[in-house]
Motif scaffolding. Structure first.
Motif, PDB file in Angstrom:
ATOM      1  N   ALA A  57     -49.894  84.912   2.478  1.00 13.76           N
ATOM      2  CA  ALA A  57     -49.270  84.830   1.157  1.00 13.76           C
ATOM      3  C   ALA A  57     -48.338  83.630   1.069  1.00 13.76           C
ATOM      4  CB  ALA A  57     -48.512  86.125   0.861  1.00 13.76           C
ATOM      5  N   PHE A  58     -47.564  83.395   2.110  1.00 13.95           N
ATOM      6  CA  PHE A  58     -46.643  82.256   2.132  1.00 13.95           C
ATOM      7  C   PHE A  58     -47.408  80.940   2.053  1.00 13.95           C
ATOM      8  CE2 PHE A  58     -44.524  78.928   4.571  1.00 13.95           C
ATOM      9  CZ  PHE A  58     -43.281  78.855   3.962  1.00 13.95           C
ATOM     10  N   LEU A  64     -50.633  76.641  -3.869  1.00 13.30           N
ATOM     11  CA  LEU A  64     -51.018  76.896  -5.263  1.00 13.30           C
ATOM     12  C   LEU A  64     -49.871  76.767  -6.260  1.00 13.30           C
ATOM     13  CD1 LEU A  64     -53.309  80.022  -4.722  1.00 13.30           C
ATOM     14  CD2 LEU A  64     -54.019  77.644  -4.998  1.00 13.30           C
ATOM     15  N   GLU A  65     -48.659  76.528  -5.788  1.00 10.84           N
ATOM     16  CA  GLU A  65     -47.526  76.466  -6.713  1.00 10.84           C
ATOM     17  C   GLU A  65     -47.662  75.280  -7.675  1.00 10.84           C
ATOM     18  OE1 GLU A  65     -43.739  75.561  -5.079  1.00 10.84           O
ATOM     19  OE2 GLU A  65     -44.501  74.013  -3.719  1.00 10.84           O
ATOM     20  N   GLY A  66     -46.974  75.379  -8.787  1.00 11.67           N
ATOM     21  CA  GLY A  66     -46.991  74.317  -9.792  1.00 11.67           C
ATOM     22  C   GLY A  66     -45.869  74.515 -10.779  1.00 11.67           C
ATOM     23  N   THR A  72     -42.503  81.174  -4.632  1.00 15.48           N
ATOM     24  CA  THR A  72     -42.046  82.533  -4.337  1.00 15.48           C
ATOM     25  C   THR A  72     -42.663  83.569  -5.281  1.00 15.48           C
ATOM     26  OG1 THR A  72     -40.066  82.085  -5.689  1.00 15.48           O
ATOM     27  CG2 THR A  72     -39.869  81.824  -3.292  1.00 15.48           C
ATOM     28  N   GLN A  73     -42.935  83.182  -6.513  1.00 14.42           N
ATOM     29  CA  GLN A  73     -43.592  84.103  -7.447  1.00 14.42           C
ATOM     30  C   GLN A  73     -45.042  84.344  -7.047  1.00 14.42           C
ATOM     31  OE1 GLN A  73     -42.589  81.647 -10.929  1.00 14.42           O
ATOM     32  NE2 GLN A  73     -41.548  83.427 -11.814  1.00 14.42           N
ATOM     33  N   ILE A  74     -45.742  83.275  -6.705  1.00 19.79           N
ATOM     34  CA  ILE A  74     -47.139  83.427  -6.283  1.00 19.79           C
ATOM     35  C   ILE A  74     -47.218  84.226  -4.991  1.00 19.79           C
ATOM     36  CG2 ILE A  74     -49.223  82.189  -5.577  1.00 19.79           C
ATOM     37  CD1 ILE A  74     -48.350  79.891  -7.388  1.00 19.79           C
ATOM     38  N   GLN A  75     -46.296  83.970  -4.082  1.00 21.22           N
ATOM     39  CA  GLN A  75     -46.264  84.707  -2.815  1.00 21.22           C
ATOM     40  C   GLN A  75     -46.132  86.204  -3.074  1.00 21.22           C
ATOM     41  OE1 GLN A  75     -43.297  83.309  -0.083  1.00 21.22           O
ATOM     42  NE2 GLN A  75     -43.619  84.959   1.383  1.00 21.22           N
TER      43      GLN A  75
END
Length: 280
Positions: A57-58, A64-66, A72-75
């Protein structure tokens, strides 16, 4: 719970209770010792995590962050999908084994986790698929869009993909909404599982277990591909293919049935005539 690759770790399990994760941590420690410049990377991505799920997840979140959603939200989204879905956790481990066993360029499962974008895109799809099935379609589409942007692999979040899957290289792969792939399949780059263009129907290919789809192959429409089929590179498949057949060409023609007791997805031969393992 027991699975083909041994016990599946429960959420928040200790590393020693998960043989896959224990092996990966040892690999990461050895890699960090060999390359001091990557010590911080291996620590933050692998060694600081109690579980494989947390590490995945990390790492995916940082890929995938943007501007729309921070890491932290995507994780948190991926961790929630893993916590709630034992099938996802089991498939994660089988997918890692598949990469290690079938891709000669892969030296460890830790390498697959950190560096192999086909594996990473597949796990992100599994998270998006879990979201889709729980009615969170907008978020599932966001994750799928990020996967396409980052990895250049376009998998609709509703597509069904079995466990023990190898996506080798992965660039240019397209898998449509109503497509399905069985367990133990291997697909190479620029493969398309495309639709017939009709809405609200089963319009994409249904692929069985243990199937190998060569680079650049296109399978179009509501067709069925049987278990342990091999499809040659750059082939165009427009009709059903019975199980254990070898199909090549534009449009694809059946050459015969394989004699090998090993599924094509496992032995990964690009040359369908290699060893004459089929009946003409």
């Amino acid at each position: 719970p027991q699975h083909a690759d041994g016990p599946v770790a429960q959420p928040n399990a200790e590393p020693g209770n998960d043989p896959v994760w224990s092996e990966m941590r040892l690999d990461a420690e050895a890699a960090a010792q060999r390359e001091p410049l990557l010590v911080s990377f291996y620590h933050s991505s692998v060694l600081s995590h109690r579980t494989l799920e947390s590490s995945l997840a990390f790492h995916l979140a940082n890929r995938l962050e943007g501007p729309v959603m921070i890491a932290t939200q995507i994780q948190a989204v991926i961790e929630e999908a893993l916590d709630e879905d034992e099938t996802f956790r089991a498939s994660l481990r089988r997918d890692l084994r598949a990469v290690l066993e079938r891709d000669p360029a892969c030296r460890s499962m830790t390498e697959a986790l950190l560096y192999f974008k086909g594996f990473q895109a597949l796990q992100a799809h599994r998270a998006a698929h879990a979201l889709w099935n729980r009615g969170r379609q907008p978020l599932a589409r966001f994750v799928a869009s990020q996967v396409n942007t980052v990895f250049h692999i376009d998998i609709h979040p509703a597509a069904r993909i079995g466990s023990g899957m190898l996506i080798d290289h992965g660039t240019g792969i397209v898998i449509g909404e109503t497509a399905s792939l069985g367990d133990g399949c291997s697909i190479l780059h620029h493969v398309t599982l495309g639709g017939s263009g009709k809405r609200d129907t089963q319009r994409h290919p249904q692929v069985g277990n243990g199937v190998l789809i060569g680079a650049g192959a296109s399978l179009l429409g509501n067709i069925r591909v049987g278990n342990e089929v091999q499809i040659g590179a750059c082939s165009l498949v427009l009709e059903d293919i019975p199980e254990r057949c070898v199909a090549v060409g534009v449009p694809a023609k059946i050459l015969g049935k394989t004699k090998s007791s090993q599924p094509p997805a496992e032995f990964m031969r690009a040359d369908v005539t290699d060893g004459l393992d089929f009946d003409i």
